[in-house]
Design a protein around this motif. Structure first.
Motif, short mmCIF file in Angstrom:
data_model
loop_
_atom_site.label_atom_id
_atom_site.label_comp_id
_atom_site.label_asym_id
_atom_site.label_seq_id
_atom_site.Cartn_x
_atom_site.Cartn_y
_atom_site.Cartn_z
N MET A 69 0.82 -1.20 0.00
CA MET A 69 0.00 0.00 0.00
C MET A 69 0.86 1.26 0.00
N PHE A 70 1.97 1.21 0.73
CA PHE A 70 2.87 2.36 0.80
C PHE A 70 3.47 2.68 -0.56
N TYR A 71 3.96 1.66 -1.26
CA TYR A 71 4.59 1.90 -2.56
C TYR A 71 3.57 2.27 -3.63
N LEU A 72 2.37 1.72 -3.54
CA LEU A 72 1.32 2.16 -4.46
C LEU A 72 0.99 3.63 -4.23
N GLY A 73 0.99 4.04 -2.97
CA GLY A 73 0.76 5.45 -2.66
C GLY A 73 1.84 6.35 -3.22
N ILE A 74 3.09 5.89 -3.18
CA ILE A 74 4.19 6.68 -3.74
C ILE A 74 3.99 6.87 -5.24
N ILE A 75 3.60 5.81 -5.93
CA ILE A 75 3.40 5.91 -7.38
C ILE A 75 2.31 6.94 -7.70
N VAL A 76 1.21 6.89 -6.95
CA VAL A 76 0.10 7.81 -7.21
C VAL A 76 0.49 9.24 -6.88
N THR A 78 3.53 10.70 -6.60
CA THR A 78 4.54 11.28 -7.49
C THR A 78 3.97 11.58 -8.87
N ARG A 79 3.02 10.77 -9.29
CA ARG A 79 2.40 11.02 -10.59
C ARG A 79 1.53 12.27 -10.55
N LEU A 80 0.76 12.43 -9.48
CA LEU A 80 -0.12 13.59 -9.37
C LEU A 80 0.65 14.87 -9.08
N LEU A 135 7.11 -7.79 -4.71
CA LEU A 135 7.16 -6.58 -3.89
C LEU A 135 8.40 -5.76 -4.20
N TYR A 136 9.52 -6.44 -4.47
CA TYR A 136 10.74 -5.71 -4.82
C TYR A 136 10.57 -4.93 -6.12
N LEU A 137 9.99 -5.57 -7.13
CA LEU A 137 9.80 -4.88 -8.40
C LEU A 137 8.85 -3.69 -8.24
N MET A 138 7.81 -3.86 -7.44
CA MET A 138 6.90 -2.74 -7.20
C MET A 138 7.60 -1.62 -6.44
N ALA A 139 8.38 -2.00 -5.43
CA ALA A 139 9.07 -0.99 -4.62
C ALA A 139 10.10 -0.23 -5.43
N SER A 140 10.91 -0.93 -6.21
CA SER A 140 11.93 -0.26 -7.01
C SER A 140 11.29 0.63 -8.08
N PHE A 141 10.16 0.19 -8.64
CA PHE A 141 9.46 1.02 -9.62
C PHE A 141 8.91 2.28 -8.95
N ALA A 142 8.33 2.11 -7.76
CA ALA A 142 7.76 3.26 -7.05
C ALA A 142 8.85 4.25 -6.66
N LEU A 143 9.95 3.75 -6.12
CA LEU A 143 11.03 4.65 -5.70
C LEU A 143 11.72 5.28 -6.91
N SER A 144 11.76 4.58 -8.03
CA SER A 144 12.33 5.18 -9.24
C SER A 144 11.46 6.30 -9.78
N SER A 145 10.16 6.22 -9.52
CA SER A 145 9.27 7.27 -10.00
C SER A 145 9.51 8.60 -9.29
N ILE A 146 10.15 8.55 -8.13
CA ILE A 146 10.42 9.81 -7.41
C ILE A 146 11.43 10.67 -8.18
N PRO A 147 12.63 10.16 -8.51
CA PRO A 147 13.53 11.01 -9.31
C PRO A 147 13.01 11.28 -10.72
N ILE A 148 12.23 10.35 -11.27
CA ILE A 148 11.69 10.58 -12.62
C ILE A 148 10.76 11.78 -12.63
N ASN A 149 9.86 11.85 -11.65
CA ASN A 149 8.83 12.89 -11.65
C ASN A 149 9.27 14.18 -10.97
N THR A 150 10.16 14.09 -10.00
CA THR A 150 10.56 15.30 -9.29
C THR A 150 11.81 15.95 -9.88
N LEU A 151 12.70 15.15 -10.45
CA LEU A 151 13.93 15.68 -11.02
C LEU A 151 13.92 15.68 -12.54
N LEU A 152 12.78 15.32 -13.13
CA LEU A 152 12.61 15.33 -14.59
C LEU A 152 13.61 14.42 -15.30
N LEU A 153 13.92 13.29 -14.69
CA LEU A 153 14.84 12.35 -15.32
C LEU A 153 14.10 11.55 -16.39
#
Length: 235
Positions: A69-76, A78-80, A135-153
């Motif tokens: 639930m935590f990593y799904l929340g991160i994805i949502v 960071t996207r919004l 869970l690892y694939l979901m977590a790494s995808f969610a955490l990767s979305s942070i630099p993608i969306n916040t740092l425009l990578l």
């Protein structure tokens, strides 16, 4: 003490006796009860199937559900929150501009690396491998979305290791290898083919960061016009 042996046909040979004890010689961190040991150890899934039918995973599942639930929340989130990109503003007279920009590049690259390393320390170590890797694939995808969306990578270069890890799992878990030698050669060949793509992805990320800095997308000077109101500014 009786040791568990595995031949090239990936079968267990256990000489049983009245006082036999099965042990798992090898690296301390590579035991069949750890979720990351499969598919590195292809027979580890059999160990977990035995545990699933006996002890179960009731102790690990609550934490796994919370993390999901935590990593799904991160994805949502960071996207919004992508339109509200943070800008780091500096003055024209700053003498530490080079240091600031170098530090920013280091933090950006570190955030990408951390996205793939951090989940290993948070996922319950003794959970079922299928749940652990999912869970690892979901977590790494969610955490990767942070630099993608916040740092425009760029998305694809940042997710290239994610795609490579998924492919590695599929290659190692392929169940129809004739023997262990073919399996090892297949994994080595896949890793050899993936290495250039990972290196190119790294170069693209560093180049993209340099372009962002030169165009002052993330580092506008104070007093310059054209700063969009949708951006938050840190001074």
């Amino acid at each position: 003490m009786i040791y568990l042996l595995s031949d090239l046909k990936l079968r267990w040979n256990i000489p049983c006796g009245p006082n036999s004890v099965i042990t798992f010689p090898g690296a301390v961190w590579l035991k069949p009860w750890y979720w990351w040991s499969w598919p590195v150890l292809p027979l580890g899934i059999s160990w977990h199937e035995q545990r699933r039918t006996t002890v179960g995973y009731s102790a690990e599942m609550p934490l796994a559900i919370i993390q999901t639930m935590f990593y799904l929340g991160i994805i949502v989130v960071t996207r919004l929150a992508r339109p509200n990109i943070t800008k780091l503003c500096y003055r024209r007279s700053d003498r530490n501009l080079t240091t600031i920009q170098a530090g920013f590049k280091f933090i950006a690259l570190l955030s990408v690396v951390a996205a793939y390393v951090f989940p290993f320390f948070t996922i319950p170590h003794t959970i079922h491998p299928l749940i652990g890797w999912s869970l690892y694939l979901m977590a790494s995808f969610a955490l990767s979305s942070i630099p993608i969306n916040t740092l425009l990578l760029p998305t694809l270069p940042v997710l290239t290791p994610w795609i490579g890890i998924l492919g590695t799992l599929l290659v190692m878990a392929f169940p129809w290898y004739p023997d262990g030698v073919v399996r090892a050669l297949s994994v080595f060949g896949y890793a050899f083919c993936c290495a250039p793509f990972v290196w190119v992805a790294f170069l693209k990320i560093t180049l993209h960061l340099q372009v962002l800095i030169e165009k002052e997308v993330l580092f506008p000077r104070l007093g310059d016009s054209g700063i969009t109101s949708g951006f938050s500014k840190l001074y």
